[in-house]
Structures are given as C-alpha cells and as structure tokens.
Design an enzyme around this catalytic site. Structure first.
Site, mmCIF file in Angstrom:
data_model
loop_
_atom_site.group_PDB
_atom_site.id
_atom_site.type_symbol
_atom_site.label_atom_id
_atom_site.label_comp_id
_atom_site.label_asym_id
_atom_site.label_seq_id
_atom_site.Cartn_x
_atom_site.Cartn_y
_atom_site.Cartn_z
ATOM 1 N N ALA A 159 0.830 -1.294 0.116
ATOM 2 C CA ALA A 159 -0.036 0.168 -0.016
ATOM 3 C C ALA A 159 1.054 1.144 0.003
ATOM 4 O O ALA A 159 0.698 2.183 -0.906
ATOM 5 C CB ALA A 159 -0.831 0.001 1.184
ATOM 6 N N GLU A 212 10.046 -5.721 -4.252
ATOM 7 C CA GLU A 212 9.074 -6.314 -3.374
ATOM 8 C C GLU A 212 9.589 -7.721 -2.981
ATOM 9 O O GLU A 212 9.797 -8.515 -3.994
ATOM 10 C CB GLU A 212 7.884 -6.336 -3.924
ATOM 11 C CG GLU A 212 6.612 -7.264 -3.254
ATOM 12 C CD GLU A 212 6.504 -6.995 -1.814
ATOM 13 O OE1 GLU A 212 6.408 -5.949 -1.404
ATOM 14 O OE2 GLU A 212 6.413 -8.000 -1.001
ATOM 15 N N ARG A 258 2.314 10.034 -11.537
ATOM 16 C CA ARG A 258 1.412 11.034 -11.934
ATOM 17 C C ARG A 258 1.847 12.579 -11.941
ATOM 18 O O ARG A 258 1.482 13.275 -12.858
ATOM 19 C CB ARG A 258 0.200 11.127 -10.855
ATOM 20 C CG ARG A 258 -0.735 9.908 -10.985
ATOM 21 C CD ARG A 258 -2.137 9.902 -10.009
ATOM 22 N NE ARG A 258 -2.565 8.488 -9.930
ATOM 23 C CZ ARG A 258 -2.563 7.788 -8.919
ATOM 24 N NH1 ARG A 258 -1.893 8.552 -7.662
ATOM 25 N NH2 ARG A 258 -2.941 6.797 -8.611
ATOM 26 N N CYS A 302 -5.907 -6.777 4.877
ATOM 27 C CA CYS A 302 -7.057 -6.733 5.555
ATOM 28 C C CYS A 302 -8.005 -7.663 5.312
ATOM 29 O O CYS A 302 -8.972 -8.077 5.874
ATOM 30 C CB CYS A 302 -7.747 -5.210 5.834
ATOM 31 S SG CYS A 302 -6.685 -3.978 5.776
ATOM 32 N N ASN A 333 -2.057 3.996 2.896
ATOM 33 C CA ASN A 333 -2.388 4.525 1.676
ATOM 34 C C ASN A 333 -2.235 5.998 1.583
ATOM 35 O O ASN A 333 -1.786 6.710 0.848
ATOM 36 C CB ASN A 333 -3.706 4.177 1.347
ATOM 37 C CG ASN A 333 -3.991 2.936 0.576
ATOM 38 O OD1 ASN A 333 -3.685 3.068 -0.589
ATOM 39 N ND2 ASN A 333 -4.275 1.727 1.126
#
Lengths: 458, 458
Positions: free
Chosen positions: A18, A42, A29, A52, A315
């Site tokens: 996240a 990762e 962006r 979750c 996030n």
C-alpha cells in the site's frame, strides 16, 4: 521554498504494498518517465493488495486471492512505467554512496543507486519464542502469501479444530473465518479480555458475545507452547492452564515496524520502533522518505508518536510521500487510532484514546457508557449498541470513544473520529445536526446520547 | 446574569409533541412541582410521538401506532406532574394579560394565565387549493392521527391503487409503504426530478432507481385536480398531462411553520414564516419561548434563517428551551439541513447547501461527484453509492454534500455533517482517520475519495 527537481532522477521504493506503491504511482502522476525513473522492490510475490482482506479469503467470503489485489506488478509496469521487481529484497541502505543492496531470489546481490529513496517495508509479526512455533500448521497472517497458505491449508487439509492466538482485530477476524469454515475454534488471549485496544469493560462485551457464538474464548491464558504430533505437525496449543487441540494455529499477536534496515543505515527511529518522519513523510536523511507500517505517526489527541499498522494510513501516507517526491506539496495530518472490525455480526470500533492511553498521556478525564439502538426502537432490525466516551475535564473535549454493537453500530465511530479531528467538546457533539430517520437512527443518535450523558457527568 | 426564578410560576406549553414535551419534561427535571406548574395543551389525541414513523405504520413495518408513541399523556401526568390536556387547542395569546385562550373540544373557551409560555405548535401541511382535495380517500400524513387514519383506510378499504403527490422525503417513504402493501403506486411531482432538496443530477439518480422499483414516477407533472367517483370518494389524480387512478391519495407537499397565532399576538415571525428565536429559544416577547417546526433556525453554512421541520431539531430545541426555562443555560447551535431517508432500499441523504442554496447564499464554489462502493469492492454486499460535494473557492471549505446509494450509504452523511459543523476544508476531510475494514468501507472511504476529487478540482 521550492524543491529542486533533478533532471531524470531515480527513485527506489522498498516495499511494493500500500504505502510503497501509493507513493510510486503518485510520484509518477506528477513526474513523467523522462523526469523520474522508478524502481520498486518487493520481497514477496504480490503488490498493492488488501492484507485486511486475508480473513475473508480464508473464510471463503472472498473466493480468490486475485480479488484482494488492487494492482499487480504488470499493471504498474505497463500503466505507470514503474520497474517492479518481486521476489527481490533490499538488504541494506548506504546513505553515503546513495545505494541500496538488492538481492533477487537465486541471484547475487547488486548495488542499485538512488536519488530519492522511499522506505515502505511494512511490519514484522510478533512471534513469541516458544517451542513448536515453527511447526507445520502454525501460520502468521500478515502477508498475502501467508493468507494464501492458510486458505490452501484449510482447503486441502480440512482441519477440524483451530486455535487462534491473540484476541485483537486479526484474531477475531480469523476466528470468524474458521467458524465460517465449520471448524471448532478456540481463541486464546493472555489478557483478561479480548480487544486490548479497548477498555476492559468494553472488551468484556466482546467476550460475552464470543461466548454466545461458536468461538470458545479463553482469556488470561498465556500460550506456553505448541504441541506437535508424530509427523512434526501441530497438534495442540498449550497455555498455562489447558491444552487445546489444533489442526491449525494462527498467530494474531500484532506487528512491529520493520525499521531495522533503516536504523542500521543511520536513519532515525523513534521511541515506538517506527521510523521517525515529519508530516511530509521525510526521514532524518536527506532525500529519504518513509510511509506505512514501518513509520511512527503523530497521534492527534495524545500528541505523542504511535506506530499503528493499518492500510488506511499506509495509503494516505504513501500518497503524501509520492506527492512530495513528485514536487508537489502534501502533509500527513496524523492519526486518531481509529479502527473497526466485526466478528460474526458483532461490530467493534474505537477512535482516540482509551482510559489507559488517556492516563498515560496525562489527561484528567471522565467517562460515560450508554446503551442504545442502531435504529428507532420500533423499526425492525434495531440492534443494541454500546458507546463509551472519554472527555477531558475542564476543556470538556472528547478524547476517545469505543463502540461495541450489532449491525450498523460500528461505522458510527467515524462521526466521533471527525469530532476528535476537530477537538470538539462533548456538548458540541451532542448538539450536532446528524441524519435522522427511523430506519437509520433513534431521534437522538446513540453517539449523541452518549455525548450528552458524558456532558452531564462532568 | 442569573435568571430570576419565580416562586411557583406557571408554564403553559402549546403543542404536546417533540418540542413541547421535551421542553416541559426538561423544565420539570430542573424545577420541581412546588416551584413550577406546567400545563401542556395538545389539540390532537397523542403526545410525544414519532411522526417520522408514520410511513412505517402504514407499510406495516410497524404493527401498531402505540409503538410510535414515546410517552403518552398519562406518563407525563404521572411521572412529570405535567397537566397534559389533549383535544385542547390554544386559540390565542394575550401578551399584555399574559393569558392563553384555550378551548377543549365540546367545551367553552377559557383564559389560562401563564408566567412562561412555550410555543411548540408545529407546522401546517401545504394543501393546494384544487378541486376534490377534501374528498374522502385524500389524506395528509402530518400527525399521528393522520397516520392512523391512512393505516385504517388501507386495512379496511383495501385500496388497489395509490397516488402520492410530492416526491420529497415523505412522498418517497409513503410510496415505499404503499408498495409494501401491494398497491399499484404512482408518484406525481411538479419538479423535473424527485427530492427537490437535492441537486437535479442527484435527484435523477433517485428517479432512475424509482423506475426500476414498483413505483411509477411522473415528474414535471403538476397536479391540477382530484377526480371523485359516484359516492364522492377519490377516484383519480389529474395532472396537466394525464389521469392516474387512485383509491387513495396522499399529499406529501411539505409543511410550513404554524406561526399565525404567535404573529397575531405580536411575536416576531421571520422571513421564513417561522417564529424568530435566539439561540436560547427566546422569542421577541419576554418569557415566551418557541421550538420545533414552528420556529426558524440559523443555518450554520449560509448563516441565514431556515425553517426545517424535523423531529431531531424539535427535540434538541425543546430540550434547550426547557433547560433555560428551568433556570439552566443552553443554546441551540443551529442546523445544517441534514436529512436522510430511504425508499425500497435506496438511501438518500444530504447535509449543508445544495447548488441552488449555495448560489443563493452568494458562495462561489466547485462541485465533484464520485461513485464508489459501501464496502471493499471484493466484500459481499458492496453496494454502489454516489457522493456529490460542494466546496467554496479559495477557502476550500466544504459547503454541502449529497449521497444517493444502497445499503449502508446514507448514514455516511454524518461524517460530512460533522465536517460542516467544524467548517472543515475538503483537504482535511480527505485526510481524516476514519474507520476502515473490508466489511465497512473501501480503504479510502467514499466520502474521502469524493473530498479528494473535489480538492483536486479546485
């Protein structure tokens, strides 16, 4: 002062969940490929997934783990031009040389240079050092890989009895999942009541509800070991009082920030064990950012740092870091300790400080607890809910709230979180113009009756 | 300055529903019978009932009207020593002589003296002056007596077709009730979309949903008359475009404050038609208080007076008045125009200003509309919801919000009402720490994604 943006600089992101991928995609962006190269590392196999959601994967509420993945590595490569490398671990950070030591499974270590570094390597689960903890059939449920393993084990091995160690959010959710899979479920917790982030009187309500469900809850029973069978697989969980048969054991004992590599590199780590960051998510090292479960955050009520591992913060923080890395301007506003969960229809939610936390933060406070219903009493489906609130003496400011109740109880915590965010007094909470209609609420919303009761008690 | 409390003074309360009886019982809590005599006048037969529950009484969601009564007259007499007289109407107020002219059904008028007067006589329904409006089978649904009459009519006459005139909250709720009773239901509305307190684009979503339900919605069709049959009973509703068969007609055209008697007595009535009150619920006349549907309130966002007939305000205002009458100190904080309703599973909610209201209040603003889901997308029961938000230019302050969606969408309006109460910016709304878990919300709550989208649009 404007941040200088290098021509074609290189961002390395450690951790592809996240926080890391929110940061990477937000930076992208704002800065195109000609301006910013992004390498994301990762260690697992998956990116941007909902940890979750793992209990719901295990409980078959969610049919496939694909549904929990928000964006896979290929999507990041294709749509964001982010060089995502899975199965790839960062082993160390050299701030002087501005490199990360990177090892891909089965290959040698290489040094990757960075201009900007984003640390988002999450948390490590608490695993007590007890005999049998590594036996087959004993699982953590922190990563999606863990979750897939548990689901696979339940699907293929058909365990009949499960022991969940730890009565917090993840413990309750896993207990629910195992109940849904038709198992005999024991929940073992060292503390006197489940949900240790709640006051004991509210935890007691959860305990009472568990007893009425198919979950056998054993409180005040620290685990002393795991018993294994002839093949070495788990057979039972042993506490200081009893032995519970277990074909599967899940550990839900919480997590701590994975800040060791940052600390080793000389980056400041706070008293919580989380990496220290400022509101722009900058660490103590120039050009090094951090976000998510590995950092500590400012608690807006106690004004103290806290380490809270939660996807919603990861996030938001990742997005803040990404905006700043991208040359924009964003600040993370801190946390309130808001959390919500459900177990077999019982909803539990909290925000702000509980009694122990308020004491530890030096507040003088009053509390009030109120039972009401989720809808007008005469409307079908009106369910019981209990609200407990804390407010500071003199200032009469709300300090925290806890909710335990049935359908439609829990999400009311958001009103109180919003009230806390704005340092509202309990009188003001009681006075507010909230939505009322019989299918949704009594004429005074339960959170407002509780606030009124607390105001009257002060 | 402390208020002087007379020895054994007399309070007359005009109106025995939410505002009046909240005031009376709160005054009693603070001043015993030896100190304060309380006379409450109610022209109907019932006290303290949930008018909002009437559609559910008609739809048989609620089995008996007794369930809608929170406290009956006998309870007030017995437990509060309040002299409640039902079937008794106040006909006039004489401020000089400090008396109320009171007429009990079947008896002559008498003058009742007061020291303190509480005006809480509610609202009068809007009834267009059209042919046939008084025909048997045409009902208002404002009082519990109205509601009982409709329920009785449906139970005994078994009407097969219903026309609901007016597409606001009560219209939608009555349409739902008639659908539940198995009738063919037409909803007729003069405006282009239902829910005129919503922007037309959001009203359109409600319209679209109605079409998919068993409700035949006819927009932009002002009613021109009621057709009656041979016995004089209603037979159809006529609009400027069509004639709809009707065994029963319900008028849901809104209400206006019942302030005529107060105005005639020389008490100030505001531009909204509601009695003007200060935050302590004092009218322009010494010792005369007012609360509930008959008063106007300050809108916290527009800072203009508004007349909003809603039980939740009536209760709060009544309590404020009662506290002050009782010698305590309380102020009403104003309203936000928050409202919520549902029709056949579709939830609608709003708070603050809509576009027309924001324009009329002189705000420059931006809007953003967002579609998301009520739970994590992968969690069963995740339902669509649309959030529209308005924010002021420059200050970036939230001005209002509207929600249309399915189960668990509507009550999220409370977060935005709380944000409005605190004059939050859309950035701050997006930053807050709200409760997240897959059964309750996506990782960013829909209200926060909408706030973020609006922030980015500004």
């Amino acid at each position: 002062m404007e941040r200088r943006v290098n021509a074609r600089s290189r961002l390395i992101v450690i951790g592809g969940d996240a926080a890391g991928m929110s940061a990477a995609s937000q930076a992208r962006r704002l800065r195109g490929s000609a301006d910013l190269q992004i390498l994301a590392l990762e260690r697992g196999h998956h990116t941007s997934y909902s940890a979750c959601g793992i209990p719901y994967l295990v409980g078959r509420t969610v049919s496939s783990h694909d549904e929990l993945i928000s964006r896979d590595p290929e999507t990041f490569r294709r749509d964001f031009d982010i060089d995502v490398r899975t199965g790839t671990e960062a082993e160390g950070i050299d701030l002087d040389r501005r490199t990360v030591t990177v090892r891909t499974a089965g290959e040698g270590a290489v040094e990757e240079p960075f201009d900007e570094l984003m640390i988002a390597n999450g948390a490590v689960p608490v695993r007590p050092d007890l005999p049998g903890m590594d036996a087959p059939g004993v699982f953590g449920v922190q990563t999606l890989t863990d979750g897939i393993a548990v689901r696979e084990f339940v699907d293929t091995e058909r365990p009949r009895s499960a022991v969940v160690v730890g009565g917090g959010y993840i413990g309750l959710e896993m207990a629910e999942a195992f109940v849904q899979r038709g198992m005999e479920v024991h929940l073992v917790e060292a503390a006197a009541e489940p949900m240790s982030t709640f006051d004991p009187d509210m935890g007691r309500l959860v305990h009472d509800a568990l007893v009425k469900m198919a979950v056998q809850a054993h409180m005040s029973e620290p685990v002393t070991g795991i018993e294994t069978g002839p093949g070495g697989a788990v057979r039972a969980v042993v506490t200081d009082q009893a032995t519970y048969p277990a074909d599967i054991v899940v550990l839900g004992l919480g997590v701590r920030p994975d800040s060791g590599m940052a600390r080793a590199a000389g980056i400041e780590v706070g008293p919580t064990g989380g990496i220290a960051v400022d509101p722009r998510m900058r660490t103590s090292a120039e050009g090094v950012w951090a976000a998510g479960d590995c950092v500590q955050s400012l608690h807006r009520v106690s004004q103290a740092p806290v380490a809270i591992a939660l996807g919603t913060h990861a996030n938001k923080q990742g997005r803040v870091a990404g905006t700043n890395i991208g040359g924009g301007y964003a600040r993370f506003g801190g946390v309130l300790g808001t959390a919500i969960s459900k177990v077999c229809g019982l909803e539990v939610a909290r925000t702000g400080l509980n009694e122990a936390e308020a004491e530890s933060a030096g507040f003088e406070f009053e509390t009030a607890t109120l039972e009401s219903t989720t809808r007008a009493g005469y409307y079908p489906g009106a369910a019981l809910m209990t609200v407990k609130m804390l407010a500071e003496r003199r200032s009469r400011r709300l300090l925290g709230a806890q909710i335990v109740g049935w359908e439609n109880a829990g999400k009311r915590v958001d009103v109180l979180a919003t009230a806390l965010w704005n340092s509202m007094s309990v009188e003001d909470v009681a006075a507010m113009d909230l939505g009322y209609a019989p299918p949704f609420s009594p004429v005074w919303d339960p959170v407002q009756i509780a606030a009124r009761k607390l105001a009257e008690a002060m």
